[in-house]
Design an enzyme around this catalytic site. Structure first.
Site, PDB file in Angstrom:
ATOM      1  CG  HIS A   1      12.877  43.979  64.666  1.00 15.26           C
ATOM      2  ND1 HIS A   1      12.748  42.655  64.316  1.00 15.26           N
ATOM      3  CD2 HIS A   1      14.027  44.414  64.107  1.00 15.26           C
ATOM      4  CE1 HIS A   1      13.788  42.308  63.567  1.00 15.26           C
ATOM      5  NE2 HIS A   1      14.585  43.359  63.421  1.00 15.26           N
TER       6      HIS A   1
ATOM      7  CG  HIS B   1      50.991  45.114  29.245  1.00 17.05           C
ATOM      8  ND1 HIS B   1      51.589  44.864  30.454  1.00 17.05           N
ATOM      9  CD2 HIS B   1      50.824  46.458  29.182  1.00 17.05           C
ATOM     10  CE1 HIS B   1      51.783  46.007  31.094  1.00 17.05           C
ATOM     11  NE2 HIS B   1      51.326  46.984  30.343  1.00 17.05           N
TER      12      HIS B   1
ATOM     13  CG  ASP C   1      52.592  50.654  33.679  1.00 22.65           C
ATOM     14  OD1 ASP C   1      51.469  50.789  34.180  1.00 22.65           O
ATOM     15  OD2 ASP C   1      52.777  50.301  32.500  1.00 22.65           O
TER      16      ASP C   1
ATOM     17  CD  GLN D   1      48.160  48.985  27.711  1.00 20.32           C
ATOM     18  OE1 GLN D   1      48.643  49.759  28.521  1.00 20.32           O
ATOM     19  NE2 GLN D   1      47.602  47.850  28.071  1.00 20.32           N
TER      20      GLN D   1
ATOM     21  CD  GLU E   1      44.635  48.647  33.009  1.00 23.67           C
ATOM     22  OE1 GLU E   1      45.305  48.119  33.920  1.00 23.67           O
ATOM     23  OE2 GLU E   1      44.633  48.226  31.835  1.00 23.67           O
ATOM     24  CG  HIS E   2      46.697  52.521  31.849  1.00 20.18           C
ATOM     25  ND1 HIS E   2      46.573  51.200  31.462  1.00 20.18           N
ATOM     26  CD2 HIS E   2      47.400  52.515  33.018  1.00 20.18           C
ATOM     27  CE1 HIS E   2      47.173  50.426  32.343  1.00 20.18           C
ATOM     28  NE2 HIS E   2      47.679  51.181  33.295  1.00 20.18           N
TER      29      HIS E   2
END
Length: 425
Positions: free
Chosen positions: A412, A254, A353, A251, A319-320
């Site tokens: 209306h 990145h 991924d 991770q 996220e993960h």
């Protein structure tokens, strides 16, 4: 990695920082420049920020053909295999139009149609991301998007990464342009002489790209405003520290802002894990980036009970999320907020991924509390269909008139009365 043993330390570590607002003035300037000068601005900004002088913005068919000669056979096979798995998963997300007749004379429905155009942003810079092409393009194509556009920064020689081009071609992307950064988002949103505007923009990027997507939202649709990528791993005493450390480091490679954290049951396990992280760190190709990420954003929290771990996970909304405990499914129903959940020691984030099939474009920065992974549903829109007969309208006319009177919307009420042949009152 920092080992956290108190709630106050944990609270400080869980606080997320946004870098989007700090770049907003610069991004607004870029958006305005592209709106005013169009292609000329794109060429100028590409030279200014990427150091590349382009003659044309669009990638040619010949460049795509040449890209196939530059990728290895194993890579081409991997892309094709990933495409098949991603396509299989996302085909399950397709929605159909539907019709119902809940009572006599009443016909209701929902019409599902694909967006007519969409733009995908693929980052460049520190790495190339053909997998992100697959994850963004395939749901759009499965949804039926007719015009799919891809933008990505050019390499120093003015070309586009060969793997990105091949992935785009395998997915049926219709147009590819050598434009990166906030200027690419501006081109997709507002259009230029060469790049026609699209109705939705998806794909990750740096703070400038994220800010640009935020600013053009409303003029076009976007998928999300992505923050730094993140993983949270829930481990117990039987979890293999080598597996946990490898996933934390994966991770962290990145970029320097990536977040890698772990929940463990004891200080002893935390210390052993930290030692293993630094041992594996020495073997990494992108050691400089990983080391910065781990130092700035990596942490291990000692959490003594399962309930406490679940409370932290749901607050973090990662996220993960990897659950590497002895029985990873036993508390799955208690996890309410996570972009993607990976169960067991042989389901690492890297699998998701690239190859498992579910989308890797996921909500970050705690937005998994209210957002979903990118999917086919992001590339369709829905229209309601209503048809009443005269008799069916008559059955509900009095209720409509009563509600309209309450809201002081005389027009209306009159729209109903006139159909019943009544005088206005």
């Amino acid at each position: 990695m920092e080992i956290i043993t108190t709630r106050e330390q944990l609270k400080q570590r869980m606080a997320r920082k946004s870098s989007v607002s700090s770049v907003e003035p610069a991004v607004r300037s870029i958006l305005d420049e592209v709106k005013q000068f169009k292609d000329a601005a794109l060429l100028d900004l590409t030279e200014r920020f990427d150091g590349v002088q382009l003659q044309t913005l669009r990638v040619s068919e010949q460049e795509i053909e040449d890209a196939y000669q530059k990728v290895s056979s194993p890579l081409l096979q991997a892309l094709r295999d990933a495409r098949g798995r991603i396509q299989l998963f996302h085909e399950q997300q397709k929605e159909e139009s539907w019709r119902i007749e809940p009572e006599e004379g009443v016909y209701l429905g929902q019409q599902v149609r694909p967006l007519s155009s969409a733009g995908i942003y693929i980052p460049g810079g520190k790495a190339s991301y053909p997998s992100t092409v697959l994850m963004n393009a395939l749901p759009a194509k499965i949804a039926g998007v007719k015009r799919l556009v891809l933008t990505t920064p050019p390499l120093p020689d003015g070309t586009v990464n060969a793997a990105v081009l091949v992935a785009a071609d395998l997915c049926g992307v219709d147009e590819i342009y050598k434009v990166g950064g906030a200027q690419a988002i501006a081109a997709l949103a507002y259009g230029t002489e060469t790049i026609l505007p699209v109705h939705k923009i998806t794909g990750p990027g740096n703070a400038y790209v994220a800010c640009a997507k935020k600013l053009v939202f409303g003029h076009v649709s976007i998928d999300m405003i992505a923050g730094p990528s993140e993983v949270c791993i829930w481990a117990d005493e039987q979890s293999n520290p080598a597996f946990v450390a490898a996933d934390l480091l994966a991770q962290s490679e990145h970029d320097e802002d990536a977040v890698a954290c772990c929940l463990v049951p004891s200080v002893e396990y935390a210390e052993a894990l930290s030692k293993e992280v630094y041992r594996q760190l020495e073997l990494m190709e992108r050691k400089g980036i990983v080391e910065q990420s781990i130092q700035a954003n990596g942490w291990i929290a000692v959490v003594e009970t399962e309930d406490a771990a679940i409370e932290i996970i749901n607050e973090l909304a990662p996220e993960h999320l990897e659950i590497l405990t002895a029985d990873p499914e036993s508390r799955l129903d208690d996890i309410h907020h996570a972009g993607a959940i990976f169960l067991g020691p042989f389901s690492p984030e890297a699998l998701g991924d690239y190859m498992a099939g579910p989308n890797h474009t996921l909500p970050t920065s705690g937005t998994a509390k209210f957002s979903s992974p990118l999917g086919v549903y992001d590339f369709v829109k829905k229209t309601s269909i209503i048809r009443y007969s005269e008799e069916a309208l008559g059955h509900v006319s009095a209720h409509i008139i009563e509600l309209a009177k309450t809201e002081r919307l005389q027009g209306h009420a009159q729209a109903i009365r006139v159909r019943a042949g009544e005088e206005s009152r």
